[in-house]
Design an enzyme around this catalytic site. Sequence first.
Site, PDB file in Angstrom:
ATOM      1  N   ASP A  27       0.294  -1.332   0.086  1.00 21.30           N
ATOM      2  CA  ASP A  27      -0.231  -0.561   0.091  1.00 21.30           C
ATOM      3  C   ASP A  27       0.727   0.922  -0.105  1.00 21.30           C
ATOM      4  OD1 ASP A  27      -3.391  -0.897   0.935  1.00 21.30           O
ATOM      5  OD2 ASP A  27      -1.569  -2.368   1.301  1.00 21.30           O
ATOM      6  N   GLU A  29      -3.951 -11.615  -6.772  1.00 26.26           N
ATOM      7  CA  GLU A  29      -4.665 -12.594  -5.647  1.00 26.26           C
ATOM      8  C   GLU A  29      -5.554 -13.051  -5.667  1.00 26.26           C
ATOM      9  OE1 GLU A  29      -3.282  -9.859  -1.814  1.00 26.26           O
ATOM     10  OE2 GLU A  29      -5.369  -9.387  -2.249  1.00 26.26           O
TER      11      GLU A  29
END
Length: 818
Positions: A358, A496
Site C-alpha cells: 500500500d 490475488e
Amino acid sequence: MTGWVFAWDGYDPEVEGRREALCTLGNGVFATRGAAPDSAADGIHYPGTYLAGGYNRLASVIEGHALENEDLVNLPNWLPLTFRIDGGAWFALDAVEILFFRQELDLAAGLLRREIRFRDTAGRTTRWRERRLVSMADPALAALEVSITAEDWSGRITFRSGLDGSVVNAGVPRYAALASRHLETLEARHLGADTLFLASRMVQSGTVVALAARTRLLGEAGEIAAGRSTEETAADQVHQDIACDIAAGGTVVAEKVVALHSSREPALSEPGLAAKRSLGDAGGFDALLAPHALAWKHLWEECDIALDSEGNSQTELKLRLDIFHLLQTVSLHGADRDVGVPARGWTGEAYRGHIFWDELFIFPFLTLRLPVLTRALLLYRHRRLPEARRAAREAGLRGAMYPWQSGSTGREESQRLHLNPRSGRWVPDTTWRQRHINAAIAYNIWQYHQASDDHDFLYAYGAEMMLEIGRFLASIATYNPAIDRYEIKGVVGPDEYHTAYPDTPEEEEAGLDNNAYTNVMAAWVLSRALDVLELLPQAQCRRLHERIGLTAEEIELWRDIARKVRVPFHDDGIISQFEGYGALKELDWDAYRAKYGDIQRLDRILEAEGDSANAYQLSKQADVLMLFYLFSADELRGLFEQLGYPFEPDTIPKNVEYYTARTSHGSTLSRIVHGWVVARSDRPRSWHLFQGALDSDIADIQGGTTREGIHVGAMAGTVDLVQRCWLGIEMRANVLHFDPALPAPLGCVRARLRYRRQVLDIVADHDVLRVESRPFTADRVTIAYRHHVREIAPGERYEFRLLKPEDRNRDENRRAAE
C-alpha cells in the site's frame, strides 16, 4: 457534514463499529478508536488503542497445523468513563432511551465530539456532552471530557474512571480461533488522590506500555472537592469512583487526561516513570486542546486540497477525511520510531497491522508534501534489508527478497492458512508469492529521489536497496533459449485471486508463470538500478560494488534481462495477466450477480461452491492495469520498445476495456486504479469510480470490513487521483510535468506541493494552470505543461493556458503516431 466537520445523527448499533474506526484519533505514535467511553467489546462496540509498531507473536493450532502470527496488539483501554445516579446502575448507551444523538469528527482540530440526550428507566432526562483528543502536539498525551447535565433531576452522581489491562485482540471475527491474549499486567494501582497507573508487557516481544490517568470533576467555580474510592480488579484493571452532588439543571464535568509511553521510544529509560512525569506536566483538557489544534492547523496549511466547485462540498469533506487519516497514521512524531505504514492504519486489527504494498499508493501524497516522512518509511525498509537478504539466501536466490507482509523484523508474516467466512473452511494461502512487492519498494525509492533530489539518501540507503532488489529479480528470472526470453515463474500477481493453474493440487500450489505486471516491473527496476549506478559518485559506486560484490558480468546480465523479459499476450494485443490467462474459462457474471448480489469477493464465493477462481478469467483488483496506473503512455511505450514488443495507440484502451469487464473490485484499491486509467478517455466514469473510492470506508462498501480498520491505501489513492492523476503530475528526467484534465463536476483544484526544496502553490481549472513558488532559498526547478517548459525560482509564478479537450485529443493522437 459541512466544511471540516464529519457528522452522524442518530445512534445505530449496526454501524457503530464502522463509526469507531472512522472516528479513530491518533498522532502517528498511538491511536484510539472512537468507541464510547462507557462501552466494552461486546459485538457492537470495540474499544481499541494501538501503538505504532506495537507487535507481538503468538502460536496457535488450526486443524492440526501449528501457526505463529504476529499481530498489532490492542493496548490497555484508557477510555473507561461512565456514571450513575444515587447508587443505581452504571450508564450504558445501549440501556437507555435515546432522545437525541449526534457525533462529530472535527477534522480541522482533530477533535471528536458526541452529544446524547437520553431518558433512563427511572424517567430522568440527562444530557451527555463529550470531547476527545489524542494530542498531535505531545505524542504521549490524550484527553477525554464528559459534561453531564441533570435536566430534570438532582442527586448524588458518581463517575467511574478506569484503566483496563484485561483486553485481548478480538476485533476481527475471522481470527477468533487464533490466540489473542498478548498482554500481561505488571502493575495496576492508584497514585495519589486523582491518578491511576497501569503497566503491561507484551508476552513475546517484551514491549512495555505504561499509562497514567488523572480524573477531575469540574463545576462552574472550578474543581469540585469530590469523594473518591479506588479499586484494583483482578490485577488487570484499576478504577476510581468519584462522587459529588448535582442540582437539577446543573452540570458536572469529568475531565480525564492520560499519558502513554512505551519501551519502543527513543531517549526513554522506563515507560512508567515517563508516563507519570508526562501526566504531571500536563494541564487540563483546554490546555491540551490549544497546542493540539494549532498542530493540526499547521498540518492542514501544508496538506489540504481544496475543490473549488459548486456542489462538491461533500466530496471535499470526504477527501479531507482521507487526508486526516493519512496524517494521523504517519506523522513527524513517528518518524524516528522505526515503523512502517500498515494497510489498515492504526485503527483496527485487520491484516494484523501488517505492512504490504500500500506504500505504493500512500507515498505520493507524503513525498509531495512531507518528504521527511517518506524518507523515514523507506528507512523502515532499509533496516530490514539484512532480513530480506536472508530470505533470498534461504530460498536459494540472490539479493534481497522483501516479504509480502512485514511487521516488526521484516520476516515474511503472511499467514499460510486463511479462513473463508463464507464456507467456514481454512484454506491454503499462497499470496505470499507476490514478489512484485520488491518492485514497489524500488519504485518508491526512485520516485522519492525524483521528487526530493535527496542524494544523501540515495547514496547511503536507496542505491543499496535498489541494487539488491534488482539482483533478486534477476535471480528469479530464467532464460528460455527456445524463445530467447527470460521468464519469471511461480509468482502471484496483484490480482490475488489466481495463485495456481486450474486443477493444481492444493499442496502443490506453486504460483503462476510470467505475470505481466511482475515481469514488466522487473525490467523497469533493472533499468533504474543501472541508472542508479550512473548517478553515484565514482568513489561511492566503487565502494558499493565492493561491499555487495556486484560484478561486471552481473550488470551485463541485468541489461540483457531488462531487454528480454517475456510479456505474454493473447487475443490480438491483450496483455495476458499471466501465461495462459486467455485460455481460462469465462465466468457468467450476470448469473453470479443475480444469485449473490455482492460478488466483490468471488474467490470466497467460488471456494464455498467447491470451485476456484483459478479456473476463470476474473480479477479481484487491477493487475495488468497497474502498469497504466504507475506509468504514462510515453513511459510504457519506451519500456515495451526496450523489450521488443509493440505498444500501439489502442493498447491502453483495449486492455482497460478487457480487464474492466473481468474485475470484481474485491479490494478497496481497485476503484482507485480503474478510476485512474480511464481519467483521460472517460472522465465521467473516472469521477464515478473516484466517488465510489471515497465511500470505501464511509459506506463500508466491502460489507463489514471497515469496523476492523480503515483502508489507508484507498484513502491515499483518492487523494492521489486528484493531485497526480487529474493534475497530470509526473516526475521524469528532472522535470515536474503537469497536464491537468479535470472531470466536469470538478471546477478547480488548489493544492500545495513540495518539489526539490521548493514549495509550489498549484491552482488548476479547465482553462488555466497556475504554478507559484513561495519565497524561499532554493535552486531553480524545471516545470512543464506538455511542450511548454519553464524554469521557476522561489517567488516566481507561471501560468499555462490549457488545451481544450478536442485539441488535447488531436495532440495525443499526433504524439502516439510519432
